[in-house]
Scaffold this motif. Sequence first.
Motif, mmCIF file in Angstrom:
data_model
loop_
_atom_site.group_PDB
_atom_site.id
_atom_site.type_symbol
_atom_site.label_atom_id
_atom_site.label_comp_id
_atom_site.label_asym_id
_atom_site.label_seq_id
_atom_site.Cartn_x
_atom_site.Cartn_y
_atom_site.Cartn_z
ATOM 1 N N ARG A 126 0.850 -1.204 0.000
ATOM 2 C CA ARG A 126 0.000 0.000 0.000
ATOM 3 C C ARG A 126 0.872 1.235 0.000
ATOM 4 O O ARG A 126 1.904 1.286 0.658
ATOM 5 C CB ARG A 126 -0.900 0.018 1.232
ATOM 6 C CG ARG A 126 -2.191 -0.705 0.982
ATOM 7 C CD ARG A 126 -3.160 -0.513 2.078
ATOM 8 N NE ARG A 126 -3.215 0.887 2.497
ATOM 9 C CZ ARG A 126 -4.282 1.452 3.003
ATOM 10 N NH1 ARG A 126 -5.368 0.758 3.143
ATOM 11 N NH2 ARG A 126 -4.264 2.700 3.389
ATOM 12 N N MET A 182 -6.336 -7.932 -1.229
ATOM 13 C CA MET A 182 -6.365 -6.484 -1.064
ATOM 14 C C MET A 182 -7.403 -6.233 0.024
ATOM 15 O O MET A 182 -8.601 -6.459 -0.182
ATOM 16 C CB MET A 182 -6.747 -5.773 -2.358
ATOM 17 C CG MET A 182 -5.866 -6.117 -3.536
ATOM 18 S SD MET A 182 -4.208 -5.524 -3.311
ATOM 19 C CE MET A 182 -3.433 -6.092 -4.796
ATOM 20 N N GLY A 196 -7.500 1.884 -1.320
ATOM 21 C CA GLY A 196 -6.298 2.688 -1.440
ATOM 22 C C GLY A 196 -5.487 2.257 -2.641
ATOM 23 O O GLY A 196 -5.824 1.310 -3.344
ATOM 24 N N TYR A 237 -2.353 0.601 -4.376
ATOM 25 C CA TYR A 237 -1.416 -0.487 -4.138
ATOM 26 C C TYR A 237 -0.407 -0.562 -5.269
ATOM 27 O O TYR A 237 -0.694 -0.195 -6.402
ATOM 28 C CB TYR A 237 -2.141 -1.837 -4.113
ATOM 29 C CG TYR A 237 -2.921 -2.130 -2.860
ATOM 30 C CD1 TYR A 237 -2.353 -2.871 -1.826
ATOM 31 C CD2 TYR A 237 -4.230 -1.705 -2.713
ATOM 32 C CE1 TYR A 237 -3.070 -3.169 -0.684
ATOM 33 C CE2 TYR A 237 -4.962 -1.997 -1.579
ATOM 34 C CZ TYR A 237 -4.368 -2.735 -0.562
ATOM 35 O OH TYR A 237 -5.083 -3.026 0.560
#
Length: 116
Positions: free
Chosen positions: A72, A102, A106, A108
């Motif tokens: 992340r 995941m 956000g 990645y």
Amino acid sequence: MMRRLLGTAALALGVVVLSGHVGSPNVILDGNAGPYPVRVVVRPPEVIPGQAEITIRARGEGIGSVSVRPVRWDLGVRGAPRPDPAAPVAGEAGLWSARLWMMDFGSYSVHVTVTG
């Protein structure tokens, strides 16, 4: 009043016309992992939490293993989980696949490691 109504209608039509989905949500990278040329395809999950499907095509002699790791943007490598091994795809020389969880919304990146 009529001018305002026509302006609003034109704006609404513009939003509809310009809001089309272009392309695919998949991410494709052609590059190198060390000395090995690779093509990585990441198919993001449709829902979060969910699993991204990853395929790695690596060319070169002596490849021993491939691993993938979700990173992340706000946690970095230090906050990332350990890499998961990618499994060789039966009948396809140089092709590996993996699934990565995941867990949160956000941005990645996926770190790919090829050892040989």
